[in-house]
Design a protein around this motif. Structure first.
Motif, PDB file in Angstrom:
ATOM      1  N   ASN A  43      43.570  48.956  39.025  1.00  0.00           N
ATOM      2  CA  ASN A  43      43.568  50.155  38.737  1.00  0.00           C
ATOM      3  C   ASN A  43      44.249  51.445  39.094  1.00  0.00           C
ATOM      4  OD1 ASN A  43      42.397  52.553  37.166  1.00  0.00           O
ATOM      5  ND2 ASN A  43      40.054  52.283  38.177  1.00  0.00           N
ATOM      6  N   ASN A  44      45.316  52.410  38.549  1.00  0.00           N
ATOM      7  CA  ASN A  44      45.945  52.935  39.106  1.00  0.00           C
ATOM      8  C   ASN A  44      46.804  52.791  40.903  1.00  0.00           C
ATOM      9  OD1 ASN A  44      47.069  56.086  38.630  1.00  0.00           O
ATOM     10  ND2 ASN A  44      45.163  56.532  40.509  1.00  0.00           N
ATOM     11  N   ASP A  45      47.290  51.784  40.092  1.00  0.00           N
ATOM     12  CA  ASP A  45      47.807  50.825  41.426  1.00  0.00           C
ATOM     13  C   ASP A  45      46.811  50.822  42.328  1.00  0.00           C
ATOM     14  OD1 ASP A  45      50.573  50.429  41.290  1.00  0.00           O
ATOM     15  OD2 ASP A  45      51.410  52.284  42.948  1.00  0.00           O
ATOM     16  N   LYS A  46      46.106  50.596  41.788  1.00  0.00           N
ATOM     17  CA  LYS A  46      45.065  49.724  43.514  1.00  0.00           C
ATOM     18  C   LYS A  46      44.616  48.381  42.712  1.00  0.00           C
ATOM     19  CE  LYS A  46      44.043  53.975  46.462  1.00  0.00           C
ATOM     20  NZ  LYS A  46      43.491  54.802  46.885  1.00  0.00           N
ATOM     21  N   LYS A  47      44.051  47.627  43.773  1.00  0.00           N
ATOM     22  CA  LYS A  47      43.033  46.122  42.898  1.00  0.00           C
ATOM     23  C   LYS A  47      42.334  46.457  43.303  1.00  0.00           C
ATOM     24  CE  LYS A  47      46.152  44.126  46.380  1.00  0.00           C
ATOM     25  NZ  LYS A  47      45.945  45.271  47.329  1.00  0.00           N
ATOM     26  N   TYR A  61      41.618  34.936  49.147  1.00  0.00           N
ATOM     27  CA  TYR A  61      40.250  35.687  49.350  1.00  0.00           C
ATOM     28  C   TYR A  61      40.307  35.428  47.288  1.00  0.00           C
ATOM     29  CZ  TYR A  61      37.110  39.036  47.530  1.00  0.00           C
ATOM     30  OH  TYR A  61      35.800  39.471  47.168  1.00  0.00           O
ATOM     31  N   GLU A  62      39.550  35.206  46.489  1.00  0.00           N
ATOM     32  CA  GLU A  62      39.081  35.651  45.085  1.00  0.00           C
ATOM     33  C   GLU A  62      37.637  36.040  45.224  1.00  0.00           C
ATOM     34  OE1 GLU A  62      41.118  31.419  43.454  1.00  0.00           O
ATOM     35  OE2 GLU A  62      38.993  30.904  45.257  1.00  0.00           O
ATOM     36  N   GLY A  63      37.730  36.836  43.999  1.00  0.00           N
ATOM     37  CA  GLY A  63      36.820  37.372  44.255  1.00  0.00           C
ATOM     38  C   GLY A  63      36.859  39.235  43.694  1.00  0.00           C
ATOM     39  N   ASP A  64      35.965  40.288  43.732  1.00  0.00           N
ATOM     40  CA  ASP A  64      36.272  41.213  42.966  1.00  0.00           C
ATOM     41  C   ASP A  64      37.186  42.254  44.350  1.00  0.00           C
ATOM     42  OD1 ASP A  64      33.982  40.466  41.280  1.00  0.00           O
ATOM     43  OD2 ASP A  64      32.445  41.194  42.187  1.00  0.00           O
ATOM     44  N   TRP A  65      37.320  43.181  43.863  1.00  0.00           N
ATOM     45  CA  TRP A  65      37.987  44.762  44.098  1.00  0.00           C
ATOM     46  C   TRP A  65      38.027  45.568  43.767  1.00  0.00           C
ATOM     47  CZ3 TRP A  65      41.543  42.618  47.689  1.00  0.00           C
ATOM     48  CH2 TRP A  65      42.128  41.622  48.080  1.00  0.00           C
ATOM     49  N   TYR A  66      37.840  46.240  44.701  1.00  0.00           N
ATOM     50  CA  TYR A  66      37.528  47.629  44.662  1.00  0.00           C
ATOM     51  C   TYR A  66      38.280  49.071  45.417  1.00  0.00           C
ATOM     52  CZ  TYR A  66      34.813  52.481  43.741  1.00  0.00           C
ATOM     53  OH  TYR A  66      34.778  53.723  43.248  1.00  0.00           O
ATOM     54  N   GLN A  67      39.305  49.608  44.287  1.00  0.00           N
ATOM     55  CA  GLN A  67      40.113  50.652  45.446  1.00  0.00           C
ATOM     56  C   GLN A  67      40.574  50.347  46.349  1.00  0.00           C
ATOM     57  OE1 GLN A  67      37.572  53.946  46.806  1.00  0.00           O
ATOM     58  NE2 GLN A  67      37.723  54.771  44.967  1.00  0.00           N
ATOM     59  N   ARG A  96      34.001  47.017  51.234  1.00  0.00           N
ATOM     60  CA  ARG A  96      35.501  47.700  51.898  1.00  0.00           C
ATOM     61  C   ARG A  96      36.524  46.642  52.451  1.00  0.00           C
ATOM     62  NH1 ARG A  96      36.061  52.886  49.997  1.00  0.00           N
ATOM     63  NH2 ARG A  96      38.042  53.255  52.231  1.00  0.00           N
ATOM     64  N   GLY A  97      36.036  46.083  52.252  1.00  0.00           N
ATOM     65  CA  GLY A  97      36.775  44.609  53.381  1.00  0.00           C
ATOM     66  C   GLY A  97      36.625  44.119  53.953  1.00  0.00           C
ATOM     67  N   LYS A  98      35.277  43.965  53.921  1.00  0.00           N
ATOM     68  CA  LYS A  98      34.499  43.261  55.615  1.00  0.00           C
ATOM     69  C   LYS A  98      33.155  42.710  54.855  1.00  0.00           C
ATOM     70  CE  LYS A  98      36.551  46.090  59.237  1.00  0.00           C
ATOM     71  NZ  LYS A  98      35.093  46.854  60.676  1.00  0.00           N
ATOM     72  N   PRO A  99      32.685  41.913  55.531  1.00  0.00           N
ATOM     73  CA  PRO A  99      31.883  40.317  54.643  1.00  0.00           C
ATOM     74  C   PRO A  99      30.341  42.274  55.442  1.00  0.00           C
ATOM     75  CG  PRO A  99      33.097  40.006  56.142  1.00  0.00           C
ATOM     76  CD  PRO A  99      33.508  41.024  56.261  1.00  0.00           C
ATOM     77  N   GLU A 100      29.598  42.543  54.136  1.00  0.00           N
ATOM     78  CA  GLU A 100      28.094  42.704  54.438  1.00  0.00           C
ATOM     79  C   GLU A 100      26.968  42.467  53.300  1.00  0.00           C
ATOM     80  OE1 GLU A 100      26.554  47.865  55.227  1.00  0.00           O
ATOM     81  OE2 GLU A 100      28.878  46.989  56.246  1.00  0.00           O
ATOM     82  N   GLY A 101      25.560  42.051  54.089  1.00  0.00           N
ATOM     83  CA  GLY A 101      24.941  41.729  52.949  1.00  0.00           C
ATOM     84  C   GLY A 101      24.852  40.794  53.093  1.00  0.00           C
ATOM     85  N   ILE A 102      24.524  39.540  51.805  1.00  0.00           N
ATOM     86  CA  ILE A 102      23.936  38.058  52.166  1.00  0.00           C
ATOM     87  C   ILE A 102      24.926  37.427  52.230  1.00  0.00           C
ATOM     88  CG2 ILE A 102      22.356  36.791  51.523  1.00  0.00           C
ATOM     89  CD1 ILE A 102      20.611  38.389  50.104  1.00  0.00           C
ATOM     90  N   GLY A 103      25.598  36.777  52.776  1.00  0.00           N
ATOM     91  CA  GLY A 103      26.693  35.948  52.938  1.00  0.00           C
ATOM     92  C   GLY A 103      26.257  34.181  53.420  1.00  0.00           C
ATOM     93  N   TRP A 104      27.722  33.072  53.780  1.00  0.00           N
ATOM     94  CA  TRP A 104      27.830  32.458  54.384  1.00  0.00           C
ATOM     95  C   TRP A 104      28.465  32.487  55.236  1.00  0.00           C
ATOM     96  CZ3 TRP A 104      24.625  28.257  54.200  1.00  0.00           C
ATOM     97  CH2 TRP A 104      22.937  28.142  53.677  1.00  0.00           C
ATOM     98  N   MET A 105      28.695  32.225  56.600  1.00  0.00           N
ATOM     99  CA  MET A 105      29.646  32.213  57.823  1.00  0.00           C
ATOM    100  C   MET A 105      30.303  30.447  57.800  1.00  0.00           C
ATOM    101  SD  MET A 105      32.204  34.006  58.851  1.00  0.00           S
ATOM    102  CE  MET A 105      32.151  35.528  58.804  1.00  0.00           C
ATOM    103  N   TYR A 106      31.182  30.335  57.821  1.00  0.00           N
ATOM    104  CA  TYR A 106      31.749  29.709  57.824  1.00  0.00           C
ATOM    105  C   TYR A 106      32.477  28.871  59.269  1.00  0.00           C
ATOM    106  CZ  TYR A 106      29.774  27.745  53.904  1.00  0.00           C
ATOM    107  OH  TYR A 106      28.833  27.766  52.191  1.00  0.00           O
ATOM    108  N   TYR A 107      32.352  28.967  60.658  1.00  0.00           N
ATOM    109  CA  TYR A 107      32.930  28.696  61.662  1.00  0.00           C
ATOM    110  C   TYR A 107      33.972  27.676  61.972  1.00  0.00           C
ATOM    111  CZ  TYR A 107      30.415  32.648  62.518  1.00  0.00           C
ATOM    112  OH  TYR A 107      29.603  33.858  62.413  1.00  0.00           O
TER     113      TYR A 107
END
Length: 252
Positions: A43-47, A61-67, A96-107
């Motif tokens: 959208n307007n030259d941005k993912k 990375y597979e998923g949602d993007w914004y600006q 905005r590019g960082k995990p925030e909210g609920i999620g799973w992290m695998y180390y």
């Protein structure tokens, strides 16, 4: 018309081509200068929208993007150099590019976390499964165990109580389930400074029960002991042990 003259103002070809090159909608193959690959919506030259982004180092990375940022729900994985198989690294919510909210992290060392994130750090309520078999369930603050939480060790022993800086700190209970005792008291940065011990009901069914139960606590002639105690005589009404007061203050 015979009197019409073409104006001298015009748009340079470079500007026209740049306008035409602005990306909107779905694009099947976009490569960056470092050969990263993106396929998805713009959208307007941005993912923006749904997209798939594979870096030259093997991160996918597979998923949602914004600006232009990973934003929404998405899955991050990486490709093993030896096998070429993709392994999960994180799946969940992004801001905005960082995990925030609920999620799973695998180390990479085998640990796994499920819970809340903030700016890429474990923050809030979450569960952590460690590779050695230890489990922590409770609250986090900027990647540190902080607040109320329960740690279940591989041996089965567990601590329930307050934490600070990933250390036992404040009031808590420690269940010695291999011997059959309950320890209640106050911890100061991982060290128990004051506690009491008592048997639990299932003591005889534990792996290494103590040969004899803890006898009931009794104090004979308590009045005479207190009257001869220098520590008691120095106390004033309302005074309290400093270490115990510190633990109580943590609960405020």
């Amino acid at each position: 018309m015979p009197f019409y003259r073409k104006p001298r103002n015009f748009t340079p070809l470079s500007v026209e081509s740049e306008k035409k090159s602005i990306k909107n909608g779905l694009r099947h193959a976009i490569y960056t200068s470092r050969l990263d690959y993106y396929k998805g919506e713009w959208n307007n030259d941005k993912k923006e929208g749904k997209g798939r982004f594979l870096t030259i180092k093997g991160y996918l990375y597979e998923g949602d993007w914004y600006q232009g940022f990973r934003h929404g729900f998405g899955v991050l994985s990486y490709r093993e150099a030896e096998t070429g198989i993709f392994k999960l690294k994180y799946r969940g919510e992004w801001v905005r590019g960082k995990p925030e909210g609920i999620g799973w992290m695998y180390y990479e060392n085998g640990d796994m976390y499920f819970g809340y994130f903030k700016r890429g750090l474990r923050h809030g309520y979450g569960k952590m499964w460690f590779k050695d078999g230890t489990l922590y369930v409770g609250y986090w603050n900027k990647d540190e165990r902080d607040g109320l939480g329960m740690l279940v060790e591989r041996s089965g022993n567990r601590y329930e109580g307050n934490w600070q800086g990933s250390s036992r700190h404040g009031l808590g209970r420690y269940y010695h389930l291999h011997t059959g005792q309950l320890q209640e008291g106050c911890w100061d940065h991982g060290v128990c400074v004051r506690s009491k011990m008592e048997d639990i009901i299932i003591r005889q069914f534990c792996d290494l029960p103590t040969p004899y139960p803890i006898p009931p606590q009794e104090l004979y002639d308590a009045r005479a002991i207190l009257e001869g105690s220098e520590l008691w005589l120095k106390q004033r009404l309302g005074d309290i042990d400093k270490k115990l007061q510190h633990c109580i203050d943590q609960m405020d």
